[in-house]
Design a protein around this motif. Structure first.
Motif, mmCIF file in Angstrom:
data_model
loop_
_atom_site.group_PDB
_atom_site.id
_atom_site.type_symbol
_atom_site.label_atom_id
_atom_site.label_comp_id
_atom_site.label_asym_id
_atom_site.label_seq_id
_atom_site.Cartn_x
_atom_site.Cartn_y
_atom_site.Cartn_z
ATOM 1 N N ARG A 1 0.808 -1.219 0.000
ATOM 2 C CA ARG A 1 0.000 0.000 0.000
ATOM 3 C C ARG A 1 0.846 1.278 0.000
ATOM 4 N N ARG A 2 2.102 1.200 0.439
ATOM 5 C CA ARG A 2 2.969 2.376 0.453
ATOM 6 C C ARG A 2 3.733 2.557 -0.872
ATOM 7 N N SER A 3 3.569 1.605 -1.780
ATOM 8 C CA SER A 3 4.183 1.706 -3.105
ATOM 9 C C SER A 3 3.070 1.951 -4.119
ATOM 10 N N PHE A 4 2.990 3.180 -4.634
ATOM 11 C CA PHE A 4 1.836 3.587 -5.446
ATOM 12 C C PHE A 4 1.594 2.659 -6.630
ATOM 13 N N TRP A 5 2.619 2.418 -7.450
ATOM 14 C CA TRP A 5 2.418 1.655 -8.682
ATOM 15 C C TRP A 5 2.094 0.196 -8.402
ATOM 16 N N ARG A 6 2.755 -0.384 -7.409
ATOM 17 C CA ARG A 6 2.440 -1.771 -7.059
ATOM 18 C C ARG A 6 1.015 -1.891 -6.531
ATOM 19 N N ALA A 7 0.657 -0.976 -5.630
ATOM 20 C CA ALA A 7 -0.689 -1.008 -5.063
ATOM 21 C C ALA A 7 -1.738 -0.767 -6.139
ATOM 22 N N ALA A 8 -1.452 0.185 -7.050
ATOM 23 C CA ALA A 8 -2.396 0.474 -8.129
ATOM 24 C C ALA A 8 -2.569 -0.735 -9.051
#
Length: 232
Positions: free
Chosen positions: A184-191
């Motif tokens: 959740r703290r990594s924008f692209w991974r979470a997206a």
């Protein structure tokens, strides 16, 4: 020379994040979508032979309740074969499941750590999401405005049957939610995880397979009970 090249290629894939994603997803597509191919046979039975030499690594899985239950069901299937109305036919059907048992035996040996299990789940979910995404495009183009009414029975099925595809979609939603929370703290991974989860959820809704939808809804409602107290 070929073996050395293969070894160097494997080492490069292991070091490169995008190459790991591509390779892992490709293997996932082969395993889940192309179930009747020589390549899948090679992967599954190759993993089985690898596991035979390292049995102790996966022994713990068969000492837990799910593993014991699997063994009990397998033994029941084997012992009940002679009592079938057509033992020869039952034996032939049973032999067709040997690849499943070989894969089940190999899984706890090959994926013997939490990190490896998570990796396998993520690549599998990504592969299935791509397959289901392709199927959504195929169904939309073929059915148009009749998508909701006719998608469930449209043939050829993408994964044996629309119920199977819907169950896989529902399972992938939970996998993607897990990784969305982890990253959740990594924008692209979470997206990416959020996008994969929404795609699978849309597939589950649009295919209108009532059984998988009910199972997904019940699992969601009782998730607090089903997920271990240690959490994600």
């Amino acid at each position: 020379m070929p073996m050395r090249f293969f070894k160097l290629l494997v080492e490069w894939v292991q070091r490169t994040s995008w190459a790991r994603l591509v390779a892992g997803t490709a293997i996932g597509i082969i395993i889940w979508k192309f179930s009747a191919t020589f390549v899948q046979d090679l992967l599954v039975y190759g993993a089985f032979l690898f596991a035979l030499r390292r049995v102790s690594r996966g022994a713990a899985a068969w000492k837990q309740l799910p593993g014991i239950a699997f063994i009990v069901v397998l033994m029941h299937m084997i012992l009940s074969l002679p009592f079938s109305s057509n033992p020869a036919l039952s034996l032939r059907d049973f032999s067709g499941m040997l690849k499943i048992f070989a894969g089940a035996f190999a899984i706890p040996v090959v994926f013997n750590t939490r990190e490896r299990i998570e990796t396998a789940l993520f690549y599998s979910a990504t592969a299935i999401a791509l397959v289901l995404g392709y199927d959504l495009i195929r169904l939309t183009v073929a059915l148009g405005a009749n998508l909701l009414r006719e998608a469930h029975g449209f043939r050829p099925f993408i994964l044996n049957h629309s119920n199977v595809a819907s169950m896989m979609a529902g399972a992938c939603v939970f996998v993607f939610f897990y990784f969305f929370w982890q990253w959740r703290r990594s924008f692209w991974r979470a997206a990416g995880c959020l996008g994969g989860g929404l795609l699978c959820l849309a597939y589950l809704v649009l295919l209108t397979s009532r059984g998988p939808q009910i199972a997904f809804a019940l699992t969601t409602v009782f998730a607090g009970v089903l997920i271990p107290r240690r959490g994600l």
